[in-house]
Design a protein around this motif. Structure first.
Motif, PDB file in Angstrom:
ATOM      1  N   SER A   1      21.427 -10.155  -0.332  1.00  0.00           N
ATOM      2  CA  SER A   1      21.803 -11.291  -1.157  1.00  0.00           C
ATOM      3  C   SER A   1      21.093 -11.181  -2.497  1.00  0.00           C
ATOM      4  O   SER A   1      20.004 -10.613  -2.611  1.00  0.00           O
ATOM      5  N   ASP A   2      21.732 -11.763  -3.525  1.00  0.00           N
ATOM      6  CA  ASP A   2      21.126 -11.725  -4.851  1.00  0.00           C
ATOM      7  C   ASP A   2      19.888 -12.602  -4.960  1.00  0.00           C
ATOM      8  O   ASP A   2      19.157 -12.526  -5.949  1.00  0.00           O
ATOM      9  N   ARG A   3      19.657 -13.454  -3.972  1.00  0.00           N
ATOM     10  CA  ARG A   3      18.457 -14.293  -4.048  1.00  0.00           C
ATOM     11  C   ARG A   3      17.187 -13.496  -3.754  1.00  0.00           C
ATOM     12  O   ARG A   3      16.089 -13.962  -4.044  1.00  0.00           O
ATOM     13  N   PHE A   4      17.345 -12.285  -3.164  1.00  0.00           N
ATOM     14  CA  PHE A   4      16.188 -11.422  -2.948  1.00  0.00           C
ATOM     15  C   PHE A   4      15.948 -10.560  -4.185  1.00  0.00           C
ATOM     16  O   PHE A   4      16.889 -10.153  -4.860  1.00  0.00           O
ATOM     17  N   LEU A   5      14.686 -10.289  -4.450  1.00  0.00           N
ATOM     18  CA  LEU A   5      14.346  -9.396  -5.557  1.00  0.00           C
ATOM     19  C   LEU A   5      14.808  -7.979  -5.230  1.00  0.00           C
ATOM     20  O   LEU A   5      14.623  -7.491  -4.113  1.00  0.00           O
ATOM     21  N   SER A   6      15.389  -7.311  -6.209  1.00  0.00           N
ATOM     22  CA  SER A   6      15.813  -5.924  -6.028  1.00  0.00           C
ATOM     23  C   SER A   6      14.683  -4.976  -6.436  1.00  0.00           C
ATOM     24  O   SER A   6      13.665  -5.391  -6.997  1.00  0.00           O
ATOM     25  N   GLU A   7      14.894  -3.696  -6.159  1.00  0.00           N
ATOM     26  CA  GLU A   7      13.883  -2.700  -6.521  1.00  0.00           C
ATOM     27  C   GLU A   7      13.730  -2.607  -8.039  1.00  0.00           C
ATOM     28  O   GLU A   7      12.616  -2.476  -8.551  1.00  0.00           O
ATOM     29  N   ASP A   8      14.837  -2.691  -8.782  1.00  0.00           N
ATOM     30  CA  ASP A   8      14.754  -2.639 -10.241  1.00  0.00           C
ATOM     31  C   ASP A   8      13.956  -3.814 -10.789  1.00  0.00           C
ATOM     32  O   ASP A   8      13.175  -3.660 -11.747  1.00  0.00           O
ATOM     33  N   GLU A   9      14.148  -4.996 -10.184  1.00  0.00           N
ATOM     34  CA  GLU A   9      13.390  -6.161 -10.652  1.00  0.00           C
ATOM     35  C   GLU A   9      11.902  -6.000 -10.355  1.00  0.00           C
ATOM     36  O   GLU A   9      11.052  -6.410 -11.162  1.00  0.00           O
ATOM     37  N   ARG A  10      11.583  -5.408  -9.235  1.00  0.00           N
ATOM     38  CA  ARG A  10      10.164  -5.203  -8.907  1.00  0.00           C
ATOM     39  C   ARG A  10       9.539  -4.197  -9.870  1.00  0.00           C
ATOM     40  O   ARG A  10       8.375  -4.338 -10.255  1.00  0.00           O
TER      41      ARG A  10
ATOM     42  N   GLY B   1      -6.035  -5.427  -6.357  1.00  0.00           N
ATOM     43  CA  GLY B   1      -5.178  -6.391  -7.040  1.00  0.00           C
ATOM     44  C   GLY B   1      -3.997  -5.771  -7.743  1.00  0.00           C
ATOM     45  O   GLY B   1      -3.249  -6.474  -8.434  1.00  0.00           O
ATOM     46  N   ALA B   2      -3.799  -4.459  -7.597  1.00  0.00           N
ATOM     47  CA  ALA B   2      -2.690  -3.766  -8.266  1.00  0.00           C
ATOM     48  C   ALA B   2      -1.387  -4.035  -7.529  1.00  0.00           C
ATOM     49  O   ALA B   2      -1.350  -4.114  -6.301  1.00  0.00           O
ATOM     50  N   TYR B   3      -0.313  -4.143  -8.307  1.00  0.00           N
ATOM     51  CA  TYR B   3       1.021  -4.373  -7.748  1.00  0.00           C
ATOM     52  C   TYR B   3       1.812  -3.083  -7.799  1.00  0.00           C
ATOM     53  O   TYR B   3       2.010  -2.506  -8.862  1.00  0.00           O
ATOM     54  N   GLN B   4       2.263  -2.619  -6.622  1.00  0.00           N
ATOM     55  CA  GLN B   4       3.011  -1.370  -6.523  1.00  0.00           C
ATOM     56  C   GLN B   4       4.456  -1.701  -6.133  1.00  0.00           C
ATOM     57  O   GLN B   4       4.727  -2.099  -4.988  1.00  0.00           O
ATOM     58  N   PRO B   5       5.409  -1.570  -7.048  1.00  0.00           N
ATOM     59  CA  PRO B   5       6.779  -2.055  -6.796  1.00  0.00           C
ATOM     60  C   PRO B   5       7.512  -1.327  -5.668  1.00  0.00           C
ATOM     61  O   PRO B   5       8.223  -1.964  -4.888  1.00  0.00           O
ATOM     62  N   PHE B   6       7.339  -0.006  -5.550  1.00  0.00           N
ATOM     63  CA  PHE B   6       8.089   0.722  -4.522  1.00  0.00           C
ATOM     64  C   PHE B   6       7.552   0.405  -3.124  1.00  0.00           C
ATOM     65  O   PHE B   6       8.326   0.275  -2.171  1.00  0.00           O
ATOM     66  N   GLN B   7       6.256   0.265  -3.015  1.00  0.00           N
ATOM     67  CA  GLN B   7       5.694  -0.138  -1.728  1.00  0.00           C
ATOM     68  C   GLN B   7       6.102  -1.573  -1.400  1.00  0.00           C
ATOM     69  O   GLN B   7       6.378  -1.908  -0.241  1.00  0.00           O
ATOM     70  N   ALA B   8       6.170  -2.436  -2.415  1.00  0.00           N
ATOM     71  CA  ALA B   8       6.605  -3.819  -2.203  1.00  0.00           C
ATOM     72  C   ALA B   8       8.050  -3.877  -1.725  1.00  0.00           C
ATOM     73  O   ALA B   8       8.399  -4.691  -0.862  1.00  0.00           O
ATOM     74  N   GLN B   9       8.891  -2.995  -2.257  1.00  0.00           N
ATOM     75  CA  GLN B   9      10.291  -2.954  -1.823  1.00  0.00           C
ATOM     76  C   GLN B   9      10.397  -2.537  -0.357  1.00  0.00           C
ATOM     77  O   GLN B   9      11.178  -3.117   0.416  1.00  0.00           O
ATOM     78  N   ARG B  10       9.606  -1.533   0.040  1.00  0.00           N
ATOM     79  CA  ARG B  10       9.647  -1.084   1.438  1.00  0.00           C
ATOM     80  C   ARG B  10       9.176  -2.194   2.376  1.00  0.00           C
ATOM     81  O   ARG B  10       9.741  -2.392   3.451  1.00  0.00           O
ATOM     82  N   ARG B  11       8.160  -2.916   1.976  1.00  0.00           N
ATOM     83  CA  ARG B  11       7.680  -4.014   2.815  1.00  0.00           C
ATOM     84  C   ARG B  11       8.722  -5.125   2.929  1.00  0.00           C
ATOM     85  O   ARG B  11       8.916  -5.697   4.006  1.00  0.00           O
TER      86      ARG B  11
END
Length: 259
Positions: A48-57, A97-107
């Protein structure tokens, strides 16, 4: 998951699941053909579009490195600031405290794919408490508000009203051994909830509010103006409709109801 398992999880018939997955042409009530198109599968597991996509992360990570605030990032992505705040809180490295987008997408994809077992299945004492109070004809909202007092300091045992409703109407998910029709409303299926812009009024002509009644009715000067009231009996099993004249206080019993 198989089609049968997915349909049990969602709470629909297997034939409905097949139509959603593969598409099918069926006849509606008017005899016309209605085409069920298969569900379009999106990339990277996004449903669904309500979830953040990988590009947005990735954009969130880049904007954070550029020094943008959370509200600035939210405006650029067209999201709510609380969405960005929750995303960073869930998926940032607790040590650095670092934000890693690809790991966040997998989670995020792993969280959505996991079959979540309800709290009532994991906690027999909590399940017994809910079933006991449902037997006393408590509503799910009353039970939800009573849980913090019954289990103080145990937030894992606190349930929302929606969780209890789902456990009642979807027993394969919630784990309550209870028939849906045993609620005070005696409904076997949930009533549909429409958005405010989709709701229809029960009346053809919009009624007047109390503030709009005539002056002679408000001042009780002229007889002939009636007030309606509904008197409800014990356990909502009976009711009496009444009419009272505002000037003479003459009372009429309009009808009696037994449920």
């Amino acid at each position: 998951m198989s089609n049968s398992a997915a349909c049990r999880e969602v709470g629909v018939n297997r034939k409905t699941g097949n139509r959603w997955t593969y598409g099918r042409t069926v006849k509606n009530r008017n005899g016309k053909d209605y085409v069920y198109a298969p569900i379009a599968k999106k990339k990277d597991g996004q449903v669904s579009d309500r979830f953040l996509s990988e590009d947005e992360r990735v954009q969130i990570a880049d904007l954070l490195c550029a020094g943008h605030s959370l509200r600035s990032i939210a405006r650029r992505l067209g999201r709510n600031p609380s969405t960005i705040s929750r995303e960073l809180h869930r998926n940032s490295n607790p040590a650095t405290g670092a934000y890693q987008p690809f790991q966040a997408q997998r989670r995020a994809v792993a969280r959505r794919a996991r079959s979540k077992e309800g709290k009532l299945r994991r906690d027999p004492e909590l399940k017994e408490f809910v079933e006991l109070h449902l037997g006393k004809r408590w509503s799910p909202e009353q039970i939800s508000r009573a849980l913090p007092a019954a289990f103080p300091g145990q937030p894992e045992r606190h349930l929302s009203t929606e969780t209890i409703y789902q456990a009642i109407y979807l027993p394969h998910r919630g784990g309550l051994e209870r028939a849906p029709g045993q609620l005070r409303t005696r409904r076997k299926h949930r009533r549909k909830r429409r958005r405010p812009d989709q709701r229809l009024t029960r009346f053809r002509v919009t009624g007047l509010t109390i503030n709009e009644r005539p002056t002679e009715a408000a001042g009780r000067a002229v007889p002939g103006h009636w007030e309606g009231d509904l008197i409800v009996g014990k356990d909502n099993r009976s009711a009496i409709g009444t009419l009272v004249d505002r000037t003479t206080r003459y009372v009429k019993r309009v009808a009696s109801f037994l449920f």
